[in-house]
Motif scaffolding. Structure first.
Motif, PDB file in Angstrom:
ATOM      1  N   ALA A  83      32.449  18.337  54.023  1.00  0.00           N
ATOM      2  CA  ALA A  83      33.751  17.748  53.674  1.00  0.00           C
ATOM      3  C   ALA A  83      34.163  18.147  52.260  1.00  0.00           C
ATOM      4  CB  ALA A  83      33.691  16.223  53.805  1.00  0.00           C
ATOM      5  N   VAL A  84      33.223  18.072  51.311  1.00  0.00           N
ATOM      6  CA  VAL A  84      33.533  18.471  49.932  1.00  0.00           C
ATOM      7  C   VAL A  84      33.922  19.945  49.883  1.00  0.00           C
ATOM      8  CG1 VAL A  84      32.554  18.823  47.619  1.00  0.00           C
ATOM      9  CG2 VAL A  84      32.112  16.696  48.839  1.00  0.00           C
ATOM     10  N   GLY A  85      33.152  20.784  50.581  1.00  0.00           N
ATOM     11  CA  GLY A  85      33.452  22.219  50.600  1.00  0.00           C
ATOM     12  C   GLY A  85      34.786  22.516  51.251  1.00  0.00           C
ATOM     13  N   THR A  86      35.066  21.854  52.351  1.00  0.00           N
ATOM     14  CA  THR A  86      36.328  22.072  53.062  1.00  0.00           C
ATOM     15  C   THR A  86      37.514  21.620  52.219  1.00  0.00           C
ATOM     16  OG1 THR A  86      35.198  21.806  55.181  1.00  0.00           O
ATOM     17  CG2 THR A  86      37.587  21.568  55.192  1.00  0.00           C
ATOM     18  N   VAL A  87      37.388  20.456  51.601  1.00  0.00           N
ATOM     19  CA  VAL A  87      38.467  19.959  50.732  1.00  0.00           C
ATOM     20  C   VAL A  87      38.645  20.903  49.545  1.00  0.00           C
ATOM     21  CG1 VAL A  87      39.139  18.086  49.165  1.00  0.00           C
ATOM     22  CG2 VAL A  87      38.302  17.547  51.461  1.00  0.00           C
ATOM     23  N   GLY A  88      37.520  21.334  48.963  1.00  0.00           N
ATOM     24  CA  GLY A  88      37.594  22.270  47.835  1.00  0.00           C
ATOM     25  C   GLY A  88      38.314  23.555  48.208  1.00  0.00           C
ATOM     26  N   MET A  89      37.980  24.112  49.365  1.00  0.00           N
ATOM     27  CA  MET A  89      38.637  25.344  49.814  1.00  0.00           C
ATOM     28  C   MET A  89      40.096  25.079  50.168  1.00  0.00           C
ATOM     29  SD  MET A  89      36.254  27.406  49.247  1.00  0.00           S
ATOM     30  CE  MET A  89      37.167  28.829  49.709  1.00  0.00           C
ATOM     31  N   ALA A  90      40.369  23.915  50.747  1.00  0.00           N
ATOM     32  CA  ALA A  90      41.746  23.562  51.112  1.00  0.00           C
ATOM     33  C   ALA A  90      42.625  23.363  49.872  1.00  0.00           C
ATOM     34  CB  ALA A  90      41.755  22.293  51.970  1.00  0.00           C
ATOM     35  N   ILE A  91      42.018  23.054  48.751  1.00  0.00           N
ATOM     36  CA  ILE A  91      42.765  22.904  47.489  1.00  0.00           C
ATOM     37  C   ILE A  91      42.892  24.260  46.794  1.00  0.00           C
ATOM     38  CG2 ILE A  91      42.631  21.945  45.153  1.00  0.00           C
ATOM     39  CD1 ILE A  91      41.333  19.429  46.501  1.00  0.00           C
ATOM     40  N   MET A  92      41.778  24.973  46.687  1.00  0.00           N
ATOM     41  CA  MET A  92      41.758  26.224  45.922  1.00  0.00           C
ATOM     42  C   MET A  92      42.585  27.340  46.565  1.00  0.00           C
ATOM     43  SD  MET A  92      40.364  25.575  43.297  1.00  0.00           S
ATOM     44  CE  MET A  92      39.025  25.130  42.279  1.00  0.00           C
ATOM     45  N   THR A  93      42.519  27.451  47.874  1.00  0.00           N
ATOM     46  CA  THR A  93      43.212  28.556  48.537  1.00  0.00           C
ATOM     47  C   THR A  93      44.727  28.477  48.336  1.00  0.00           C
ATOM     48  OG1 THR A  93      41.385  28.828  50.075  1.00  0.00           O
ATOM     49  CG2 THR A  93      43.501  29.787  50.722  1.00  0.00           C
ATOM     50  N   PRO A  94      45.380  27.356  48.646  1.00  0.00           N
ATOM     51  CA  PRO A  94      46.836  27.303  48.400  1.00  0.00           C
ATOM     52  C   PRO A  94      47.199  27.446  46.921  1.00  0.00           C
ATOM     53  CG  PRO A  94      46.165  25.495  49.825  1.00  0.00           C
ATOM     54  CD  PRO A  94      44.915  26.160  49.339  1.00  0.00           C
ATOM     55  N   MET A  95      46.376  26.855  46.033  1.00  0.00           N
ATOM     56  CA  MET A  95      46.658  27.000  44.597  1.00  0.00           C
ATOM     57  C   MET A  95      46.661  28.470  44.193  1.00  0.00           C
ATOM     58  SD  MET A  95      44.547  23.944  42.715  1.00  0.00           S
ATOM     59  CE  MET A  95      45.150  24.340  41.075  1.00  0.00           C
ATOM     60  N   ASN A  96      45.699  29.225  44.698  1.00  0.00           N
ATOM     61  CA  ASN A  96      45.608  30.638  44.346  1.00  0.00           C
ATOM     62  C   ASN A  96      46.696  31.470  45.001  1.00  0.00           C
ATOM     63  OD1 ASN A  96      43.201  31.502  42.550  1.00  0.00           O
ATOM     64  ND2 ASN A  96      42.455  29.783  43.755  1.00  0.00           N
ATOM     65  N   ILE A  97      47.116  31.107  46.198  1.00  0.00           N
ATOM     66  CA  ILE A  97      48.222  31.813  46.851  1.00  0.00           C
ATOM     67  C   ILE A  97      49.526  31.565  46.093  1.00  0.00           C
ATOM     68  CG2 ILE A  97      49.638  31.884  48.945  1.00  0.00           C
ATOM     69  CD1 ILE A  97      46.973  31.458  50.511  1.00  0.00           C
ATOM     70  N   ILE A  98      49.730  30.326  45.656  1.00  0.00           N
ATOM     71  CA  ILE A  98      50.936  29.995  44.875  1.00  0.00           C
ATOM     72  C   ILE A  98      50.928  30.758  43.555  1.00  0.00           C
ATOM     73  CG2 ILE A  98      52.096  28.147  43.588  1.00  0.00           C
ATOM     74  CD1 ILE A  98      51.201  26.273  45.975  1.00  0.00           C
ATOM     75  N   LEU A  99      49.789  30.792  42.865  1.00  0.00           N
ATOM     76  CA  LEU A  99      49.704  31.536  41.602  1.00  0.00           C
ATOM     77  C   LEU A  99      49.936  33.022  41.834  1.00  0.00           C
ATOM     78  CD1 LEU A  99      49.229  31.692  38.580  1.00  0.00           C
ATOM     79  CD2 LEU A  99      46.763  31.708  39.030  1.00  0.00           C
ATOM     80  N   PHE A 100      49.408  33.557  42.933  1.00  0.00           N
ATOM     81  CA  PHE A 100      49.636  34.964  43.264  1.00  0.00           C
ATOM     82  C   PHE A 100      51.133  35.237  43.426  1.00  0.00           C
ATOM     83  CE2 PHE A 100      50.045  38.457  46.356  1.00  0.00           C
ATOM     84  CZ  PHE A 100      49.350  39.445  45.683  1.00  0.00           C
ATOM     85  N   TYR A 101      51.812  34.360  44.146  1.00  0.00           N
ATOM     86  CA  TYR A 101      53.255  34.497  44.338  1.00  0.00           C
ATOM     87  C   TYR A 101      53.985  34.454  42.993  1.00  0.00           C
ATOM     88  CZ  TYR A 101      58.041  33.138  45.356  1.00  0.00           C
ATOM     89  OH  TYR A 101      59.402  33.062  45.361  1.00  0.00           O
ATOM     90  N   ARG A 102      53.590  33.536  42.116  1.00  0.00           N
ATOM     91  CA  ARG A 102      54.228  33.434  40.797  1.00  0.00           C
ATOM     92  C   ARG A 102      54.007  34.699  39.977  1.00  0.00           C
ATOM     93  NH1 ARG A 102      52.207  27.375  39.212  1.00  0.00           N
ATOM     94  NH2 ARG A 102      53.632  26.227  40.564  1.00  0.00           N
ATOM     95  N   LEU A 103      52.797  35.236  40.018  1.00  0.00           N
ATOM     96  CA  LEU A 103      52.502  36.473  39.288  1.00  0.00           C
ATOM     97  C   LEU A 103      53.314  37.639  39.837  1.00  0.00           C
ATOM     98  CD1 LEU A 103      48.618  36.219  38.973  1.00  0.00           C
ATOM     99  CD2 LEU A 103      50.263  36.218  37.078  1.00  0.00           C
ATOM    100  N   LEU A 104      53.359  37.727  41.149  1.00  0.00           N
ATOM    101  CA  LEU A 104      54.119  38.790  41.808  1.00  0.00           C
ATOM    102  C   LEU A 104      55.593  38.706  41.421  1.00  0.00           C
ATOM    103  CD1 LEU A 104      53.298  41.011  43.807  1.00  0.00           C
ATOM    104  CD2 LEU A 104      53.951  39.488  45.663  1.00  0.00           C
ATOM    105  N   ARG A 105      56.149  37.511  41.497  1.00  0.00           N
ATOM    106  CA  ARG A 105      57.564  37.291  41.166  1.00  0.00           C
ATOM    107  C   ARG A 105      57.827  37.584  39.693  1.00  0.00           C
ATOM    108  NH1 ARG A 105      58.998  31.450  41.914  1.00  0.00           N
ATOM    109  NH2 ARG A 105      58.427  31.416  39.748  1.00  0.00           N
ATOM    110  N   SER A 106      56.942  37.106  38.826  1.00  0.00           N
ATOM    111  CA  SER A 106      57.138  37.258  37.380  1.00  0.00           C
ATOM    112  C   SER A 106      56.963  38.697  36.907  1.00  0.00           C
ATOM    113  CB  SER A 106      56.171  36.349  36.644  1.00  0.00           C
ATOM    114  OG  SER A 106      56.224  36.597  35.268  1.00  0.00           O
TER     115      SER A 106
END
Length: 177
Positions: free
Chosen positions: A150-173
Protein backbone atom coordinates in the motif's frame (compact mmCIF):
# COMPACT_ATOMS: atom_id res chain seq x y z
CA UNK A 1 27.75 7.36 -6.64
CA UNK A 2 28.88 4.11 -8.28
CA UNK A 3 26.00 2.44 -6.41
CA UNK A 4 23.59 4.16 -8.81
CA UNK A 5 25.18 3.00 -12.03
CA UNK A 6 23.60 0.42 -14.35
CA UNK A 7 26.90 -1.43 -13.90
CA UNK A 8 25.70 -2.21 -10.37
CA UNK A 9 22.87 -4.29 -11.86
CA UNK A 10 25.40 -6.09 -14.03
CA UNK A 11 27.61 -6.81 -11.02
CA UNK A 12 24.60 -7.74 -8.85
CA UNK A 13 22.09 -9.39 -11.21
CA UNK A 14 20.14 -10.68 -8.20
CA UNK A 15 18.83 -7.12 -7.81
CA UNK A 16 16.71 -7.53 -10.93
CA UNK A 17 14.98 -10.51 -9.31
CA UNK A 18 14.88 -9.46 -5.64
CA UNK A 19 14.58 -5.79 -4.77
CA UNK A 20 13.15 -6.68 -1.35
CA UNK A 21 15.86 -8.57 0.51
CA UNK A 22 18.92 -8.13 -1.72
CA UNK A 23 21.16 -5.13 -2.01
CA UNK A 24 24.82 -4.56 -2.82
CA UNK A 25 27.32 -3.52 -0.15
CA UNK A 26 26.96 0.14 0.73
CA UNK A 27 23.41 0.43 -0.65
CA UNK A 28 21.80 0.58 2.80
CA UNK A 29 24.16 3.42 3.77
CA UNK A 30 23.45 5.23 0.51
CA UNK A 31 19.69 5.07 1.10
CA UNK A 32 20.16 6.16 4.76
CA UNK A 33 22.28 9.15 3.70
CA UNK A 34 19.62 9.98 1.09
CA UNK A 35 16.96 10.07 3.84
CA UNK A 36 19.19 12.53 5.68
CA UNK A 37 19.55 14.66 2.56
CA UNK A 38 15.79 14.73 1.94
CA UNK A 39 15.15 15.60 5.61
CA UNK A 40 17.70 18.43 5.51
CA UNK A 41 16.32 19.77 2.23
CA UNK A 42 12.76 19.53 3.61
CA UNK A 43 13.68 21.57 6.71
CA UNK A 44 15.63 24.08 4.58
CA UNK A 45 12.62 24.60 2.30
CA UNK A 46 10.29 25.01 5.29
CA UNK A 47 12.58 27.66 6.79
CA UNK A 48 13.63 29.53 3.64
CA UNK A 49 10.85 29.31 1.07
CA UNK A 50 7.23 30.33 0.90
CA UNK A 51 4.87 27.37 1.21
CA UNK A 52 3.04 28.19 -2.03
CA UNK A 53 6.38 27.99 -3.88
CA UNK A 54 7.59 24.73 -2.36
CA UNK A 55 4.56 22.62 -1.41
CA UNK A 56 5.05 20.19 -4.30
CA UNK A 57 8.69 19.52 -3.39
CA UNK A 58 7.80 19.29 0.31
CA UNK A 59 5.17 16.72 -0.59
CA UNK A 60 7.65 14.86 -2.81
CA UNK A 61 10.25 14.85 -0.03
CA UNK A 62 7.66 13.58 2.50
CA UNK A 63 6.83 10.60 0.29
CA UNK A 64 10.51 9.81 -0.29
CA UNK A 65 11.36 10.14 3.42
CA UNK A 66 8.56 7.72 4.38
CA UNK A 67 9.38 5.16 1.65
CA UNK A 68 13.16 5.30 2.06
CA UNK A 69 12.78 5.45 5.85
CA UNK A 70 10.88 2.15 5.79
CA UNK A 71 13.64 0.59 3.68
CA UNK A 72 16.34 1.83 6.06
CA UNK A 73 14.54 0.79 9.25
CA UNK A 74 13.45 -2.64 8.00
CA UNK A 75 16.61 -3.39 5.97
CA UNK A 76 14.12 -4.43 3.29
CA UNK A 77 13.31 -2.82 -0.09
CA UNK A 78 16.77 -1.21 -0.14
CA UNK A 79 17.18 -2.49 -3.71
CA UNK A 80 13.87 -0.85 -4.65
CA UNK A 81 15.00 2.42 -3.03
CA UNK A 82 18.31 2.12 -4.91
CA UNK A 83 16.40 1.92 -8.20
CA UNK A 84 14.37 4.96 -7.08
CA UNK A 85 17.62 6.90 -6.62
CA UNK A 86 18.24 6.61 -10.36
CA UNK A 87 15.55 9.30 -10.65
CA UNK A 88 17.91 11.72 -8.93
CA UNK A 89 20.43 11.58 -11.79
CA UNK A 90 18.10 13.93 -13.64
CA UNK A 91 18.18 16.33 -10.67
CA UNK A 92 21.66 17.43 -11.76
CA UNK A 93 20.18 18.94 -14.93
CA UNK A 94 17.06 20.27 -13.19
CA UNK A 95 19.29 22.12 -10.70
CA UNK A 96 21.59 23.37 -13.47
CA UNK A 97 18.49 24.67 -15.24
CA UNK A 98 17.50 26.60 -12.08
CA UNK A 99 21.00 28.06 -11.75
CA UNK A 100 20.98 29.16 -15.40
CA UNK A 101 17.51 30.71 -14.94
CA UNK A 102 18.61 32.58 -11.81
CA UNK A 103 21.72 33.77 -13.66
CA UNK A 104 19.55 35.12 -16.48
CA UNK A 105 21.26 32.81 -19.00
CA UNK A 106 18.06 31.54 -20.63
CA UNK A 107 19.03 32.67 -24.12
CA UNK A 108 22.37 30.88 -24.21
CA UNK A 109 23.66 27.75 -25.91
CA UNK A 110 24.43 26.30 -22.48
CA UNK A 111 20.79 26.68 -21.41
CA UNK A 112 19.52 25.19 -24.68
CA UNK A 113 21.93 22.24 -24.44
CA UNK A 114 20.99 21.67 -20.80
CA UNK A 115 17.30 21.78 -21.77
CA UNK A 116 17.78 18.96 -24.26
CA UNK A 117 19.90 16.86 -21.87
CA UNK A 118 17.47 17.63 -19.04
CA UNK A 119 14.51 16.37 -21.06
CA UNK A 120 16.40 13.28 -22.23
CA UNK A 121 17.54 12.33 -18.74
CA UNK A 122 14.05 13.13 -17.48
CA UNK A 123 12.52 10.53 -19.81
CA UNK A 124 15.20 7.90 -19.09
CA UNK A 125 15.81 8.38 -15.37
CA UNK A 126 12.46 9.67 -14.15
CA UNK A 127 9.62 8.51 -16.36
CA UNK A 128 11.11 5.16 -17.44
CA UNK A 129 12.41 4.37 -13.95
CA UNK A 130 9.07 5.18 -12.31
CA UNK A 131 7.25 3.11 -14.94
CA UNK A 132 9.63 0.19 -14.33
CA UNK A 133 9.17 0.49 -10.55
CA UNK A 134 5.38 0.58 -10.89
CA UNK A 135 5.49 -2.50 -13.11
CA UNK A 136 7.81 -4.31 -10.68
CA UNK A 137 5.54 -3.49 -7.74
CA UNK A 138 2.47 -4.74 -9.62
CA UNK A 139 4.17 -7.96 -10.79
CA UNK A 140 5.55 -8.70 -7.32
CA UNK A 141 2.48 -7.77 -5.26
CA UNK A 142 2.14 -11.34 -3.95
CA UNK A 143 5.65 -11.13 -2.44
CA UNK A 144 5.12 -7.77 -0.72
CA UNK A 145 3.20 -7.51 2.57
CA UNK A 146 -0.11 -5.60 2.18
CA UNK A 147 0.95 -2.58 4.27
CA UNK A 148 4.23 -2.19 2.40
CA UNK A 149 2.48 -2.74 -0.92
CA UNK A 150 0.00 0.00 0.00
CA UNK A 151 2.81 2.43 0.87
CA UNK A 152 4.63 1.59 -2.36
CA UNK A 153 1.49 1.88 -4.47
CA UNK A 154 0.52 5.20 -2.90
CA UNK A 155 4.09 6.45 -3.32
CA UNK A 156 4.12 5.52 -7.00
CA UNK A 157 0.61 6.93 -7.47
CA UNK A 158 1.87 10.27 -6.10
CA UNK A 159 5.30 10.39 -7.75
CA UNK A 160 4.29 9.36 -11.26
CA UNK A 161 1.68 12.11 -11.87
CA UNK A 162 3.90 14.70 -10.16
CA UNK A 163 6.74 13.83 -12.53
CA UNK A 164 4.49 13.80 -15.60
CA UNK A 165 3.16 17.25 -14.67
CA UNK A 166 6.71 18.57 -14.15
CA UNK A 167 7.74 17.06 -17.50
CA UNK A 168 4.85 18.88 -19.19
CA UNK A 169 5.85 22.16 -17.49
CA UNK A 170 9.47 21.76 -18.60
CA UNK A 171 8.42 20.91 -22.14
CA UNK A 172 6.07 23.91 -22.29
CA UNK A 173 8.58 26.30 -20.69
CA UNK A 174 11.72 25.28 -22.57
CA UNK A 175 10.38 24.14 -25.95
CA UNK A 176 6.92 25.60 -26.54
CA UNK A 177 7.12 29.16 -25.22
Amino acid sequence: THNLSPRRFYLHPELSKDLVGTHPPGAHSLVAVSVGYFLEDFVDMLCNQKLHQSWELLFHHSVVIVCFGIAVLLHQYVGFALVALLVEINSIFLHLRQILLMSNLVHTTCYRLNSVVNLGTYVVFRIATLAWMTRWLFLNRQNVPPATYAVGTVGMAIMTPMNIILFYRLLRSDFFK
